[in-house]
Motif scaffolding. Structure first.
Motif, short mmCIF file in Angstrom:
data_model
loop_
_atom_site.label_atom_id
_atom_site.label_comp_id
_atom_site.label_asym_id
_atom_site.label_seq_id
_atom_site.Cartn_x
_atom_site.Cartn_y
_atom_site.Cartn_z
N VAL A 177 21.55 -34.13 -42.77
CA VAL A 177 21.48 -34.42 -41.29
C VAL A 177 21.46 -33.01 -40.69
O VAL A 177 22.10 -31.94 -41.00
CB VAL A 177 22.80 -34.81 -40.79
N GLY A 178 20.34 -33.02 -39.94
CA GLY A 178 19.86 -31.77 -39.32
C GLY A 178 19.96 -31.77 -37.85
O GLY A 178 18.90 -32.87 -37.46
N HIS A 179 20.08 -30.70 -37.28
CA HIS A 179 19.81 -30.62 -35.64
C HIS A 179 19.45 -29.11 -35.06
O HIS A 179 20.04 -28.37 -35.67
CB HIS A 179 21.17 -30.93 -34.99
N ILE A 180 18.24 -29.30 -34.55
CA ILE A 180 17.94 -27.91 -33.84
C ILE A 180 17.70 -28.26 -32.31
O ILE A 180 17.31 -29.08 -31.88
CB ILE A 180 16.31 -27.49 -34.53
N SER A 181 18.47 -27.38 -31.75
CA SER A 181 18.56 -27.30 -30.28
C SER A 181 17.78 -26.23 -29.71
O SER A 181 17.87 -25.07 -29.86
CB SER A 181 19.87 -27.13 -29.83
N LEU A 182 16.79 -26.55 -29.05
CA LEU A 182 15.59 -25.68 -28.47
C LEU A 182 15.87 -24.99 -27.20
O LEU A 182 16.16 -25.70 -26.36
CB LEU A 182 14.33 -26.50 -28.40
N GLY A 183 15.70 -23.59 -27.42
CA GLY A 183 16.13 -22.79 -26.20
C GLY A 183 14.77 -22.21 -25.63
O GLY A 183 14.61 -21.05 -25.44
N ILE A 184 13.68 -23.05 -25.83
CA ILE A 184 12.28 -22.50 -25.46
C ILE A 184 11.62 -23.59 -24.80
O ILE A 184 12.18 -24.70 -24.74
CB ILE A 184 11.56 -22.06 -26.77
N PHE A 185 10.37 -23.17 -24.04
CA PHE A 185 9.47 -24.12 -23.44
C PHE A 185 8.20 -24.07 -24.64
O PHE A 185 7.76 -23.04 -24.83
CB PHE A 185 9.15 -23.63 -22.03
N LEU A 186 7.98 -25.24 -25.03
CA LEU A 186 7.14 -25.52 -25.94
C LEU A 186 5.38 -24.96 -25.31
O LEU A 186 5.22 -25.23 -24.13
CB LEU A 186 6.80 -26.93 -26.39
N LYS A 187 4.86 -24.09 -26.16
CA LYS A 187 3.46 -23.65 -25.57
C LYS A 187 2.57 -23.87 -26.73
O LYS A 187 2.69 -23.13 -27.80
CB LYS A 187 3.61 -22.27 -25.21
N GLU A 188 1.62 -24.77 -26.75
CA GLU A 188 0.72 -25.33 -27.72
C GLU A 188 -0.14 -23.88 -28.09
O GLU A 188 -0.57 -23.04 -26.96
CB GLU A 188 -0.24 -26.23 -27.30
N ASN A 189 -0.26 -23.67 -29.28
CA ASN A 189 -1.26 -22.58 -29.77
C ASN A 189 -0.99 -21.04 -29.22
O ASN A 189 -1.79 -20.13 -29.37
CB ASN A 189 -2.62 -22.88 -29.24
N SER A 190 0.49 -20.96 -29.11
CA SER A 190 0.76 -19.63 -28.73
C SER A 190 1.13 -18.67 -29.99
O SER A 190 1.19 -17.48 -29.75
CB SER A 190 2.12 -19.64 -27.71
N HIS A 191 1.24 -19.15 -30.98
CA HIS A 191 1.35 -18.51 -32.37
C HIS A 191 2.55 -17.54 -32.20
O HIS A 191 2.41 -16.23 -32.82
CB HIS A 191 0.16 -17.71 -32.43
#
Length: 228
Positions: A177-191
């Protein structure tokens, strides 16, 4: 071939998860409401020679969601990984001072109730095989309350507690069981750390190395340091 089901598959993280785990040999099953969008995602996977299938269903409709999983189980047998990361409660968010009881219905249904229904659909076989994985991705509001995103905060924090209980209950039964809480705004192809592909790579690493439990992404992020 092992099977991964992605609930709430979208063009950002859902697609990146599909590509990352697909290239590792998983058959990818994508569930979302919009069939046209699913077909577009599947074409991308086809172009990358990744085996996949799609199921169009409103995950807030729990009966239809349960029936979808019955069809998936019938077609593929054991589901090896369930990835759950739909985005509910962020649009037209309500300040907590203006919150009404019915305002949280959609966010609770699309987050907590859909998660419980999805887990219930796969867990019994995972337990019988003594193997499987449940992957949950949420936003930072699951850990840090945000009074301007009251629906999402309430739903995601409830989901987080469900995940914590699952991890505690399943850790000795060989169910990851895994959980990742994202503290970012997703940006496609930002690398960079905001790229959905980078997060998907982290998810596969976390799964492969059996790093169960919760983590903030990026490590140590807070509401004050969230990456926009």
């Amino acid at each position: 071939m092992k099977t991964m089901v992605i609930v709430g598959a979208g063009k950002l993280l859902g697609l990146s998860m599909a590509k990352e785990f697909g290239k590792q040999g998983f058959h990818i099953v994508m569930i979302a409401r919009n069939e046209q969008h699913l077909q577009q995602l599947q074409q991308i996977l086809i172009n990358q020679k990744i085996s996949s299938s799609i199921y169009s269903v409103d995950i807030c409709n729990l009966d239809k969601l349960a029936n979808t999983f019955k069809n998936i189980n019938k077609s593929y047998g054991k589901i090896d990984i369930l990835a759950f990361s739909p985005n509910f409660g962020h649009i037209n968010s309500t300040n907590v001072l203006d919150l009404k009881p019915n305002d949280i219905d959609s966010a609770i249904s699309g987050n907590l109730k859909a998660a419980i229904q999805s887990v219930n659909a796969v867990l019994s076989k995972m337990l019988s095989y003594n193997s499987g994985a449940l992957l949950f991705t949420t936003g930072l509001s699951s850990i840090y309350p945000n009074s301007n995103m009251s629906e999402s905060t309430l739903a995601k924090s409830a989901l987080r507690n469900y995940i914590l209980m699952l991890d505690k209950s399943l850790i000795d039964q060989n169910i990851f069981v895994g959980h990742i809480s994202l503290g970012i705004f997703l940006k496609e192809n930002s690398h960079d750390v905001s790229d959905p592909d980078t997060i998907a790579q982290r998810w596969y690493e976390k799964y492969k190395n059996n790093e169960h439990g919760e983590e903030l992404y990026p490590l140590g992020v807070t509401p004050e340091t969230i990456i926009k």
